[in-house]
Design a protein around this motif. Structure first.
Motif, PDB file in Angstrom:
ATOM      1  N   ILE A  91       0.838  -1.202   0.000  1.00 38.30           N
ATOM      2  CA  ILE A  91       0.000   0.000   0.000  1.00 38.30           C
ATOM      3  C   ILE A  91       0.873   1.252   0.000  1.00 38.30           C
ATOM      4  O   ILE A  91       0.591   2.234  -0.693  1.00 38.30           O
ATOM      5  CB  ILE A  91      -0.946   0.014   1.225  1.00 38.30           C
ATOM      6  N   ALA A  92       1.966   1.216   0.776  1.00 38.99           N
ATOM      7  CA  ALA A  92       2.872   2.366   0.838  1.00 38.99           C
ATOM      8  C   ALA A  92       3.519   2.634  -0.515  1.00 38.99           C
ATOM      9  O   ALA A  92       3.762   3.788  -0.882  1.00 38.99           O
ATOM     10  CB  ALA A  92       3.937   2.132   1.910  1.00 38.99           C
ATOM     11  N   ASP A  93       3.822   1.565  -1.268  1.00 38.83           N
ATOM     12  CA  ASP A  93       4.352   1.749  -2.617  1.00 38.83           C
ATOM     13  C   ASP A  93       3.360   2.514  -3.488  1.00 38.83           C
ATOM     14  O   ASP A  93       3.741   3.270  -4.384  1.00 38.83           O
ATOM     15  CB  ASP A  93       4.638   0.388  -3.267  1.00 38.83           C
ATOM     16  N   LYS A  94       2.064   2.302  -3.244  1.00 41.51           N
ATOM     17  CA  LYS A  94       1.018   2.891  -4.081  1.00 41.51           C
ATOM     18  C   LYS A  94       0.681   4.326  -3.683  1.00 41.51           C
ATOM     19  O   LYS A  94       0.518   5.191  -4.554  1.00 41.51           O
ATOM     20  CB  LYS A  94      -0.251   2.034  -4.017  1.00 41.51           C
ATOM     21  N   ILE A  95       0.553   4.595  -2.365  1.00 38.19           N
ATOM     22  CA  ILE A  95       0.051   5.914  -1.950  1.00 38.19           C
ATOM     23  C   ILE A  95       1.004   6.690  -1.047  1.00 38.19           C
ATOM     24  O   ILE A  95       0.716   7.826  -0.682  1.00 38.19           O
ATOM     25  CB  ILE A  95      -1.324   5.793  -1.259  1.00 38.19           C
ATOM     26  N   GLY A  96       2.136   6.074  -0.665  1.00 37.95           N
ATOM     27  CA  GLY A  96       3.117   6.776   0.161  1.00 37.95           C
ATOM     28  C   GLY A  96       3.175   6.245   1.581  1.00 37.95           C
ATOM     29  O   GLY A  96       2.139   6.064   2.231  1.00 37.95           O
ATOM     30  N   GLY A  97       4.393   5.996   2.047  1.00 34.34           N
ATOM     31  CA  GLY A  97       4.574   5.416   3.373  1.00 34.34           C
ATOM     32  C   GLY A  97       4.136   6.314   4.504  1.00 34.34           C
ATOM     33  O   GLY A  97       3.562   5.862   5.496  1.00 34.34           O
ATOM     34  N   ALA A  98       4.402   7.622   4.390  1.00 38.15           N
ATOM     35  CA  ALA A  98       4.056   8.554   5.468  1.00 38.15           C
ATOM     36  C   ALA A  98       2.549   8.652   5.656  1.00 38.15           C
ATOM     37  O   ALA A  98       2.050   8.701   6.789  1.00 38.15           O
ATOM     38  CB  ALA A  98       4.650   9.932   5.178  1.00 38.15           C
ATOM     39  N   LYS A  99       1.819   8.682   4.565  1.00 38.39           N
ATOM     40  CA  LYS A  99       0.358   8.770   4.644  1.00 38.39           C
ATOM     41  C   LYS A  99      -0.222   7.519   5.307  1.00 38.39           C
ATOM     42  O   LYS A  99      -1.105   7.601   6.174  1.00 38.39           O
ATOM     43  CB  LYS A  99      -0.238   8.944   3.249  1.00 38.39           C
ATOM     44  N   VAL A 100       0.271   6.350   4.898  1.00 39.45           N
ATOM     45  CA  VAL A 100      -0.199   5.096   5.493  1.00 39.45           C
ATOM     46  C   VAL A 100       0.131   5.058   6.977  1.00 39.45           C
ATOM     47  O   VAL A 100      -0.706   4.697   7.817  1.00 39.45           O
ATOM     48  CB  VAL A 100       0.428   3.881   4.773  1.00 39.45           C
ATOM     49  N   THR A 101       1.352   5.449   7.330  1.00 33.93           N
ATOM     50  CA  THR A 101       1.777   5.428   8.729  1.00 33.93           C
ATOM     51  C   THR A 101       0.938   6.374   9.574  1.00 33.93           C
ATOM     52  O   THR A 101       0.522   6.023  10.691  1.00 33.93           O
ATOM     53  CB  THR A 101       3.268   5.805   8.841  1.00 33.93           C
ATOM     54  N   PHE A 102       0.671   7.567   9.077  1.00 33.54           N
ATOM     55  CA  PHE A 102      -0.103   8.562   9.826  1.00 33.54           C
ATOM     56  C   PHE A 102      -1.489   8.028  10.200  1.00 33.54           C
ATOM     57  O   PHE A 102      -1.885   8.055  11.374  1.00 33.54           O
ATOM     58  CB  PHE A 102      -0.243   9.842   9.000  1.00 33.54           C
ATOM     59  N   TRP A 103      -2.225   7.536   9.224  1.00 36.11           N
ATOM     60  CA  TRP A 103      -3.577   7.049   9.500  1.00 36.11           C
ATOM     61  C   TRP A 103      -3.553   5.754  10.301  1.00 36.11           C
ATOM     62  O   TRP A 103      -4.449   5.491  11.113  1.00 36.11           O
ATOM     63  CB  TRP A 103      -4.351   6.874   8.195  1.00 36.11           C
ATOM     64  N   ASP A 104      -2.521   4.974  10.109  1.00 37.25           N
ATOM     65  CA  ASP A 104      -2.380   3.737  10.868  1.00 37.25           C
ATOM     66  C   ASP A 104      -2.187   4.023  12.355  1.00 37.25           C
ATOM     67  O   ASP A 104      -2.753   3.319  13.213  1.00 37.25           O
ATOM     68  CB  ASP A 104      -1.185   2.938  10.330  1.00 37.25           C
ATOM     69  N   ILE A 105      -1.400   5.049  12.685  1.00 37.70           N
ATOM     70  CA  ILE A 105      -1.175   5.394  14.092  1.00 37.70           C
ATOM     71  C   ILE A 105      -2.486   5.804  14.763  1.00 37.70           C
ATOM     72  O   ILE A 105      -2.726   5.474  15.936  1.00 37.70           O
ATOM     73  CB  ILE A 105      -0.125   6.515  14.224  1.00 37.70           C
ATOM     74  N   ILE A 106      -3.340   6.496  14.029  1.00 36.75           N
ATOM     75  CA  ILE A 106      -4.637   6.885  14.591  1.00 36.75           C
ATOM     76  C   ILE A 106      -5.434   5.644  14.992  1.00 36.75           C
ATOM     77  O   ILE A 106      -6.048   5.584  16.074  1.00 36.75           O
ATOM     78  CB  ILE A 106      -5.431   7.740  13.581  1.00 36.75           C
ATOM     79  N   ILE A 107      -5.395   4.610  14.145  1.00 34.38           N
ATOM     80  CA  ILE A 107      -6.100   3.363  14.469  1.00 34.38           C
ATOM     81  C   ILE A 107      -5.424   2.661  15.645  1.00 34.38           C
ATOM     82  O   ILE A 107      -6.095   2.065  16.498  1.00 34.38           O
ATOM     83  CB  ILE A 107      -6.158   2.444  13.237  1.00 34.38           C
ATOM     84  N   TYR A 113       6.931  14.309   7.726  1.00 36.24           N
ATOM     85  CA  TYR A 113       6.776  13.511   6.522  1.00 36.24           C
ATOM     86  C   TYR A 113       5.424  13.576   5.813  1.00 36.24           C
ATOM     87  O   TYR A 113       5.383  13.354   4.594  1.00 36.24           O
ATOM     88  CB  TYR A 113       7.091  12.041   6.844  1.00 36.24           C
ATOM     89  N   SER A 114       4.326  13.844   6.489  1.00 37.20           N
ATOM     90  CA  SER A 114       3.037  13.677   5.817  1.00 37.20           C
ATOM     91  C   SER A 114       2.244  14.965   5.597  1.00 37.20           C
ATOM     92  O   SER A 114       1.305  14.966   4.802  1.00 37.20           O
ATOM     93  CB  SER A 114       2.166  12.668   6.593  1.00 37.20           C
ATOM     94  N   ARG A 115       2.584  16.066   6.274  1.00 38.72           N
ATOM     95  CA  ARG A 115       1.824  17.305   6.066  1.00 38.72           C
ATOM     96  C   ARG A 115       2.156  17.902   4.704  1.00 38.72           C
ATOM     97  O   ARG A 115       3.119  17.503   4.033  1.00 38.72           O
ATOM     98  CB  ARG A 115       2.109  18.302   7.183  1.00 38.72           C
ATOM     99  N   LYS A 116       1.373  18.895   4.311  1.00 36.79           N
ATOM    100  CA  LYS A 116       1.463  19.467   2.970  1.00 36.79           C
ATOM    101  C   LYS A 116       2.859  19.971   2.645  1.00 36.79           C
ATOM    102  O   LYS A 116       3.389  19.707   1.564  1.00 36.79           O
ATOM    103  CB  LYS A 116       0.444  20.606   2.823  1.00 36.79           C
TER     104      LYS A 116
END
Length: 450
Positions: free
Chosen positions: A320-336, A441-444
């Motif tokens: 998934i990180a290859d597709k949409i970016g590791g930082a974005k995946v990590t950010f939302w994953d931490i929330i979960i 890593y993930s903000r604009k």
């Protein structure tokens, strides 16, 4: 018979012959023509040998999580503190060895070090098999063998540093996820298989007799170690015959040590500890936590579930990180992760085991996804020769979770008779990690979008 055709002007044929005789001369996975014509095949071959070798390394690393539980039942007389030490030593030694093993592929070559480090797993595997047969074996001897199991933990860093070199950036997340994810399944495998093999006389009459439990049941504790000896030998041979040393991967320790001057090395160590430290620490503590909070439940029957879930989804996190970016995946994953840990606390207070188990399995799931995603971030943040040692070093720091998370749970239970305090501390760590991931890593306008 003799030579049927001689064509000294055929440079292509000679290049192939030189490759066969002298190994790989050039490695450029970012060159699409090279990758499709030659690199992809070589990289995949090395990956599919590396994966089972790492799987066995994790098995040896975590073997004491089950063996220590069975020793006194088999006739030993160790104190609870000594048994805890035997279970904890592989974590401490493995994490420390990872710091050094990180740099070994660059110094010795990836193939060479894989052969050496896989062969070294035989030391604890054979040693434990003989030591547990004699109930007079000293605690010191057992502790040395437990420490040697740390070699398995150390192998992760060298394995990841090696495989990172083989793949282009667009595929590193998937490749690292497969290597680490299937390798991590060794934790679940040893917790599932060991209770089965020690109850069968697979090596009876060849490598010792059984122990008689107080219940009258026979067990062969040595099987927990001996069952892995042949697979280790097979993988050692496969690595020697099928893997490669890459020509542009060799570098001295001094060249690799430049990573310590880069702040992102330390930031990514924090983030990887958040996910892998949680995974390996929860894996070690899960059966003990179930036993402490829900004594009516058979903890050993369920111990493998968490690590199984966390390891199985790690390649998915990388993909998934290859597709949409590791930082974005990590950010939302931490929330979960924060939500799942809160759920664990809620169901602990309600004494609801089903809810507790579901929330903890979700927590294991999120650690696996983040493990894959963060390892995808590193090759983007760092240039290739730095990315390899950074992968290994962050893995080394995170591995200390195998010791500290069980210790924090033990501390929480001792002072409050509840795991809640430990879980609140973990939530605080996750909240800080969320802020770190977002800011860097993930903000604009992040410093390093990845």
């Amino acid at each position: 018979m003799g030579i049927k055709k001689w064509d000294p002007e055929n440079s292509q044929k000679h290049a192939g012959m030189n490759h066969a005789l002298d190994g790989i001369k050039k490695w450029d996975p970012e060159n699409s023509q090279f990758w499709e014509s030659e690199g992809k095949r070589i990289a995949q071959r090395n990956l599919w040998i590396s994966i089972p070798a790492l799987f066995l390394a994790f098995i040896v690393w975590q073997i004491w999580s089950i063996v220590a539980v069975k020793l006194n039942d088999a006739g030993f007389h160790f104190t609870s503190s000594q048994l805890f030490t035997l279970a904890a030593l592989p974590g401490l030694v493995g994490a420390t060895l990872r710091i050094f093993f990180t740099f070994m592929p660059g110094i010795f070559g990836g193939k060479n070090w894989t052969v050496i480090s896989t062969a070294a797993l035989l030391l604890p595997a054979v040693g434990i098999g003989f030591a547990v047969q004699n109930t007079e074996t000293s605690f010191t001897t057992m502790a040395i063998l437990a420490a040697l199991c740390g070699i398995g933990g150390g192998n992760f860093s060298s394995s990841m540093a090696n495989i990172s070199f083989f793949f282009p950036k667009k595929l590193k997340g998937t490749a690292n996820g497969l290597n680490a994810g299937i390798g991590n399944l060794g934790v679940s495998a040893v917790q599932f298989i060991t209770p089965l093999v020690i109850t069968t006389g697979a090596f009876a009459g060849i490598f010792g007799s059984s122990h008689l439990l107080k219940t009258g049941k026979e067990v062969w504790v040595q099987n927990a170690a001996f069952v892995w000896v042949v697979p280790i030998v097979i993988l050692m041979i496969c690595a020697a015959l099928g893997m490669d040393n890459l020509p542009n991967a060799k570098q001295s320790f001094k060249e690799q040590a430049i990573i310590f001057k880069n702040k992102h090395t330390w930031i990514m160590s924090w983030l990887y500890t958040m996910c892998f430290g949680s995974f390996i620490g929860y894996a070690a503590a899960f059966p003990l936590l179930i036993k402490a909070e829900f004594p009516e439940v058979n903890a050993l029957q369920l111990a493998f579930l968490g690590p199984l879930v966390g390891a199985a989804v790690r390649p998915v996190g990388g993909w998934i990180a290859d597709k949409i970016g590791g930082a974005k995946v990590t950010f939302w994953d931490i929330i979960i992760m924060i939500a799942a840990t809160t759920g664990v606390i809620y169901f602990l207070n309600e004494k609801n085991f089903t809810g507790f188990l579901i929330m903890f399995l979700i927590l294991f799931f999120t650690t696996g996804i983040a493990n894959g995603a963060t390892f995808r971030m590193i090759p983007i943040i760092f240039e290739p020769k730095q990315a390899a040692p950074v992968l290994g070093f962050t893995a080394a720091i995170a591995a200390y979770g195998a010791f500290f998370i069980p210790k924090v749970f033990s501390w929480s239970l001792s002072i409050s008779n509840s795991a809640n305090l430990a879980l609140y501390l973990f939530i605080a760590y996750y909240v800080i990690s969320l802020g770190v991931c977002w800011f860097y890593y993930s903000r604009k306008n992040a410093e390093m979008k990845c």
